[in-house]
Scaffold this motif. Sequence first.
Motif, PDB file in Angstrom:
ATOM      1  N   ASN A  53      -1.443   0.288   6.255  1.00 54.68           N
ATOM      2  CA  ASN A  53      -1.220  -1.149   6.201  1.00 54.68           C
ATOM      3  C   ASN A  53       0.048  -1.523   6.975  1.00 54.68           C
ATOM      4  O   ASN A  53       0.808  -0.659   7.419  1.00 54.68           O
ATOM      5  N   ARG A  54       0.269  -2.815   7.122  1.00 50.43           N
ATOM      6  CA  ARG A  54       1.378  -3.274   7.961  1.00 50.43           C
ATOM      7  C   ARG A  54       2.731  -2.836   7.406  1.00 50.43           C
ATOM      8  O   ARG A  54       3.619  -2.453   8.171  1.00 50.43           O
ATOM      9  N   ALA A  55       2.892  -2.887   6.096  1.00 53.23           N
ATOM     10  CA  ALA A  55       4.169  -2.502   5.503  1.00 53.23           C
ATOM     11  C   ALA A  55       4.492  -1.040   5.796  1.00 53.23           C
ATOM     12  O   ALA A  55       5.628  -0.697   6.157  1.00 53.23           O
ATOM     13  N   ASP A  56       3.501  -0.168   5.652  1.00 52.73           N
ATOM     14  CA  ASP A  56       3.723   1.251   5.937  1.00 52.73           C
ATOM     15  C   ASP A  56       3.956   1.479   7.427  1.00 52.73           C
ATOM     16  O   ASP A  56       4.779   2.320   7.819  1.00 52.73           O
ATOM     17  N   GLN A  59       7.493   0.632   8.383  1.00 51.87           N
ATOM     18  CA  GLN A  59       8.427   1.687   8.013  1.00 51.87           C
ATOM     19  C   GLN A  59       8.423   2.806   9.058  1.00 51.87           C
ATOM     20  O   GLN A  59       9.475   3.320   9.453  1.00 51.87           O
ATOM     21  N   ARG A  68      13.917  -2.550  11.528  1.00 52.92           N
ATOM     22  CA  ARG A  68      12.716  -3.252  11.063  1.00 52.92           C
ATOM     23  C   ARG A  68      12.498  -4.528  11.870  1.00 52.92           C
ATOM     24  O   ARG A  68      11.365  -4.884  12.195  1.00 52.92           O
ATOM     25  N   GLU A  72       9.133  -5.561  13.767  1.00 50.99           N
ATOM     26  CA  GLU A  72       8.434  -6.817  13.490  1.00 50.99           C
ATOM     27  C   GLU A  72       8.257  -7.643  14.761  1.00 50.99           C
ATOM     28  O   GLU A  72       7.194  -8.251  14.979  1.00 50.99           O
ATOM     29  N   ARG A 118      -4.077  -7.202   7.201  1.00 48.80           N
ATOM     30  CA  ARG A 118      -3.778  -8.300   6.291  1.00 48.80           C
ATOM     31  C   ARG A 118      -5.016  -9.129   5.994  1.00 48.80           C
ATOM     32  O   ARG A 118      -5.858  -9.353   6.860  1.00 48.80           O
ATOM     33  N   ASP A 143      -2.554  -6.203   2.329  1.00 46.17           N
ATOM     34  CA  ASP A 143      -1.432  -6.905   1.705  1.00 46.17           C
ATOM     35  C   ASP A 143      -1.753  -7.365   0.285  1.00 46.17           C
ATOM     36  O   ASP A 143      -0.938  -8.033  -0.349  1.00 46.17           O
TER      37      ASP A 143
END
Length: 225
Positions: A53-56, A59, A68, A72, A118, A143
């Motif tokens: 996913n985008r969050a991982d 990172q 970060r 982004e 997402r 998400d």
Amino acid sequence: MPHTGRRFTAAIFDMDGLLLDSERPIRDAWLRQSAAAGTPLSPSDYLLTVGRNRADCLQILSEKFGSRAAAEAMYESVDAEVEAQFQGRGFELKPGAEALLSRLKEQGVPLALASSTRHAEVLRRLRLAGLLDYFGSRVHGGDQVLRGKPHPDLFLLAAQSLGMAPAKALVFEDSSYGAQGGLSAGMGVVLVPDLKQPDPAVADRCTILTSLNDVLERCPHWFSA
């Protein structure tokens, strides 16, 4: 071991790289944009993000780009390039995708979708590709859960929306991260690799096919409506 002999009452699909031929144009945009910014990703760097996913991914990519915020910003550049390239058109369908969805619908098999992308973008991509009606409200994005693939959370959410026990669902995935998530949820898994060859430890527990076209003849044996 693969799900030999098991029968299922529902199917859960990944989206990118499985139903939609989206991984290659997105990968190519990442390689171009990162090179233009002076911090080029290699194809192997990009493969670290496939199925996450985008969050991982942020990172992972923050280490590559230095922060970060830089990761982004790169996401925004990539999204803009892909949008400009396709100009509101949907990604091409993978071979056999619509034929399989249509066959399962004819058999009365309930369908859900569990994508690391997402949720809002999943809905948009499915709508542009003409596939949204196959899933109705049972569409889930990365998400919407705290832990993304390879954790089982997204698949458990999909099973909940189907109103059935996870063991009754057969997952279709193209990535090892997604396959591991489905296996951890207690589901059967069919793995149709796209950009990345499967992790042998995961592959040994899945049915490996080269195309969704190869699923059609198996539908009567795998699914009970």
